[in-house]
Design an enzyme around this catalytic site. Structure first.
Site, PDB file in Angstrom:
ATOM      1  N   ASP A 218       0.338  -1.261   0.489  1.00 51.33           N
ATOM      2  CA  ASP A 218       0.102  -0.368  -0.101  1.00 51.33           C
ATOM      3  C   ASP A 218       0.964   1.376   0.191  1.00 51.33           C
ATOM      4  OD1 ASP A 218      -2.529   1.498   1.017  1.00 51.33           O
ATOM      5  OD2 ASP A 218      -1.488   2.186   2.127  1.00 51.33           O
ATOM      6  N   GLU A 291       1.362  -0.435  -4.692  1.00 48.73           N
ATOM      7  CA  GLU A 291       0.511   0.441  -5.463  1.00 48.73           C
ATOM      8  C   GLU A 291       1.344   1.659  -5.345  1.00 48.73           C
ATOM      9  OE1 GLU A 291      -1.581   2.697  -2.251  1.00 48.73           O
ATOM     10  OE2 GLU A 291      -3.391   2.988  -3.290  1.00 48.73           O
TER      11      GLU A 291
HETATM   12  C1  GLC Z   1      -4.074   3.632   0.045  1.00 50.41           C
HETATM   13  C2  GLC Z   1      -5.204   2.526  -0.326  1.00 50.41           C
HETATM   14  C3  GLC Z   1      -6.144   3.592   0.341  1.00 50.41           C
HETATM   15  C4  GLC Z   1      -5.683   4.319   1.632  1.00 50.41           C
HETATM   16  C5  GLC Z   1      -4.603   4.661   1.805  1.00 50.41           C
HETATM   17  C6  GLC Z   1      -3.396   4.626   2.837  1.00 50.41           C
HETATM   18  O1  GLC Z   1      -3.787   4.619  -1.102  1.00 50.41           O
HETATM   19  O2  GLC Z   1      -5.554   2.291  -1.186  1.00 50.41           O
HETATM   20  O3  GLC Z   1      -7.765   3.174   0.836  1.00 50.41           O
HETATM   21  O4  GLC Z   1      -6.571   5.124   2.540  1.00 50.41           O
HETATM   22  O5  GLC Z   1      -3.883   3.962   1.049  1.00 50.41           O
HETATM   23  O6  GLC Z   1      -3.445   4.142   3.979  1.00 50.41           O
END
Ligand code: GLC
Length: 573
Positions: A218, A291
């Site tokens: 993440d 991500e």
């Molecule tokens: C990522 C997740 C999102 C979250 C953020 C903070 O972007 O996909 O849902 O709010 O990280 O952890």
């Protein structure tokens, strides 16, 4: 067996296709997937009940958004303990059952690993506040800018949180500011501290030994901040003159809080953990999906380099983010090629069109174009990533201000919250036409169920002669065809509405995909574009509202690209 045969067996094993290569990933949002105990919140046992459904779709790996103990300020993206299951989702035993069932049916499970921050309820943070031993520097602390009158210092600089307001919060107990790039309850871990690095590696090792097949990592770009100057201060970020609201994330250019060079090394180190685990324990590859909303040059760096391996699937959000305002065929075509041109040799392209942070595909591009987009996603070369519900073309659900729960929206106001809220794409999954769409037996679900669930749900689509779901499943089967799995990709932008491409592997069937993003019909002579195809084409699958149906035989010289329709043809010799 002689040595030569042994060597060739070894080589064939070494080169055998791994499960994730050209694979198909499916994101499960656990709060909304299936509630097994009637409390209105999805859970692990619910997911376990539905694993066969996911397997039957043709999915290789399912990644589950965070399931760890959490106060749920950011719905699990605020972890209070990486080693415990959140109580609403079940127990460690439930998780073990889930993994066991997934293994039995041959579905890989990927966990969401949230490394940038913990919850402020995490023991590490509590100890850090108290400056307890090693935990003292687990987070990013700063005295702030002292004032002459000795009142509470000002924040260290102008950094802004993604969820609005300053990224620094004063802690009265420790009398220092801590950094939080998301909600104030999500303090950023300090990756310049080797003890943090080791603690997080241990989290990976623990879940690998439980049997997970990898991690979706993440918020990768946020992991490192620029190193402080020798006097301990951090530089201001340059101000964006087009965004005067100093509390809005757009107010600064995030050159010191995003995409720092150390990030890539961290990803390579984590990859090493995955590879070492496989070497030591055998089995299939363990994989990493990352991500990062960043530019493509950075995305490509995540793959690794000549000497070090990196992320197997550095999520490519280019199609998602770059087509929000310009949804033309030309723009899709440009962004498809941008990525394909950059993917390093021996790596796989990947395509993401939706997730729990963005509006649903059918709402972004229009319900009519839901199949078109699924056809695109599944027939491009490389790895496809689908958010749960896109297989039945679920749409966003309007959630009024007073029922909004997403912190990113709650930090705004009733006038603008809709453009920040991620709740609309997170509503309960629509299984059937019974109460709460078969998601839950509770009187109230954590987010409301879409009003359209009686006419849009899995059961109905399974029984209908044609449906989004049937198309989706057919597409996933098609990906096993050698021409889709290993074939070439030859595309052309035919006119301002239509993209066509050919997938071909010598000795196998030739496929042609026709995608019309526009609202008018076009006649296309595919024979003049791809001279090698047969004079006739057979429809393999096509959008719901297409003028064609599966099995139709069409003259290659006169193909209709129906409005907002995608069609996959196979060439008839
Ligand atoms: C990522 C997740 C999102 C979250 C953020 C903070 O972007 O996909 O849902 O709010 O990280 O952890």
């Amino acid at each position: 067996m002689n040595r030569k045969r042994l060597k060739s067996l070894f080589l064939s094993l070494a080169t055998a296709k791994q499960w994730w290569e050209n694979g198909n990933f499916y994101q499960i949002y656990p709060r909304s997937y299936k509630d097994s105990n009637g409390d209105g919140v999805g859970d692990l046992n619910g997911i376990t009940q539905k694993l066969q459904y996911i397997k039957d779709l043709g999915i290789d790996g399912a990644w589950i958004s965070p399931i760890f103990k959490s106060p749920m300020v950011d719905f699990g993206y605020d972890t209070a303990d990486y080693y415990q299951i959140h109580y609403e989702y079940g127990t460690m035993e439930d998780m073990e059952n889930l993994l066991k069932k997934a293994k039995e049916i041959g579905l890989k499970i990927i966990l969401d690993f949230v490394p940038n921050h913990t919850s402020d309820q995490h023991e590490w943070f509590k100890k850090s506040v108290l400056k307890e031993g090693d935990y003292t520097d687990f987070y990013v602390w700063h005295d702030g800018i002292k004032k002459d009158d000795n009142s509470q210092p000002d924040p260290p600089n102008n950094w802004v949180s993604v969820f609005r307001y300053p990224a620094w919060k004063w802690n009265e107990q420790r009398k220092q500011y801590y950094l939080h790039q998301f909600a104030a309850q999500q303090p950023d871990l300090n990756y310049r501290n080797p003890k943090v690095v080791e603690a997080m590696k241990n989290v990976l090792r623990f879940w690998l030994s439980k049997g997970v097949s990898g991690f979706r990592v993440d918020a990768v770009p946020f992991m490192f901040e620029v190193a402080p100057f020798s006097n301990g201060s951090y530089p201001d970020e340059p101000v964006n003159p087009d965004c005067p609201d100093k509390d809005d994330y757009c107010h600064t250019f995030h050159i010191y809080t995003n995409d720092q060079p150390e990030t890539y090394d961290m990803i390579y180190q984590w990859r090493q953990i995955l590879d070492e685990f496989r070497t030591e324990n055998g089995g299939d590859d363990r994989v990493m999906l990352t991500e990062a909303y960043t530019n493509l040059t950075n995305i490509i760096k995540f793959y690794g380099n000549e000497t070090r391996n990196g992320s197997h699937v550095p999520f490519n959000f280019d199609l998602l983010t770059e087509t929000i305002t310009d949804q033309t065929a030309a723009n899709f075509h440009t962004h498809i090629h941008k990525f394909l041109d950059l993917v390093p040799k021996h790596q796989y392209a990947n395509w993401v069109l939706g997730n729990h942070d963005n509006n649903r595909v059918a709402s972004r591009y229009g319900k009519n174009r839901a199949d078109l987009l699924n056809i695109l996603l599944q027939t491009l070369p490389g790895i496809a990533v689908t958010y749960n519900g896109e297989e039945i073309a679920m749409t966003d659900v309007f959630i009024p201000w007073n029922e909004t729960v997403d912190p990113q929206a709650c930090n705004t106001n009733p006038d603008v919250f809709q453009s920040f809220s991620r709740d609309p794409a997170r509503t309960p999954f629509q299984w059937d036409a019974s109460t709460n769409a078969g998601f839950s037996t509770a009187r109230k679900t954590w987010l409301p169920v879409s009003a359209d669930y009686k006419t849009n749900n899995v059961l109905m689509q399974q029984h209908a002669p044609i449906s989004h779901l049937h198309i989706f499943k057919k597409l996933l089967k098609l990906r096993d065809e050698p021409s889709f799995d290993q074939g070439t990709f030859e595309s052309q932008l035919v006119n301002s509405d239509v993209i066509v491409y050919k997938r071909e592997l010598t000795g196998s069937d030739i496929y042609v995909v026709v995608l019309n993003f526009g609202t008018t019909s076009h006649q296309i002579d595919l024979k003049s574009i791809y001279s090698g195809i047969g004079s006739k084409l057979e429809v393999i699958t096509t959008s719901l509202q297409s003028g064609y149906k599966d099995g139709d035989l069409i003259q290659g010289t006169n193909v209709t690209a129906y409005p907002e329709v995608g069609t996959v043809f196979v060439s008839i010799k």
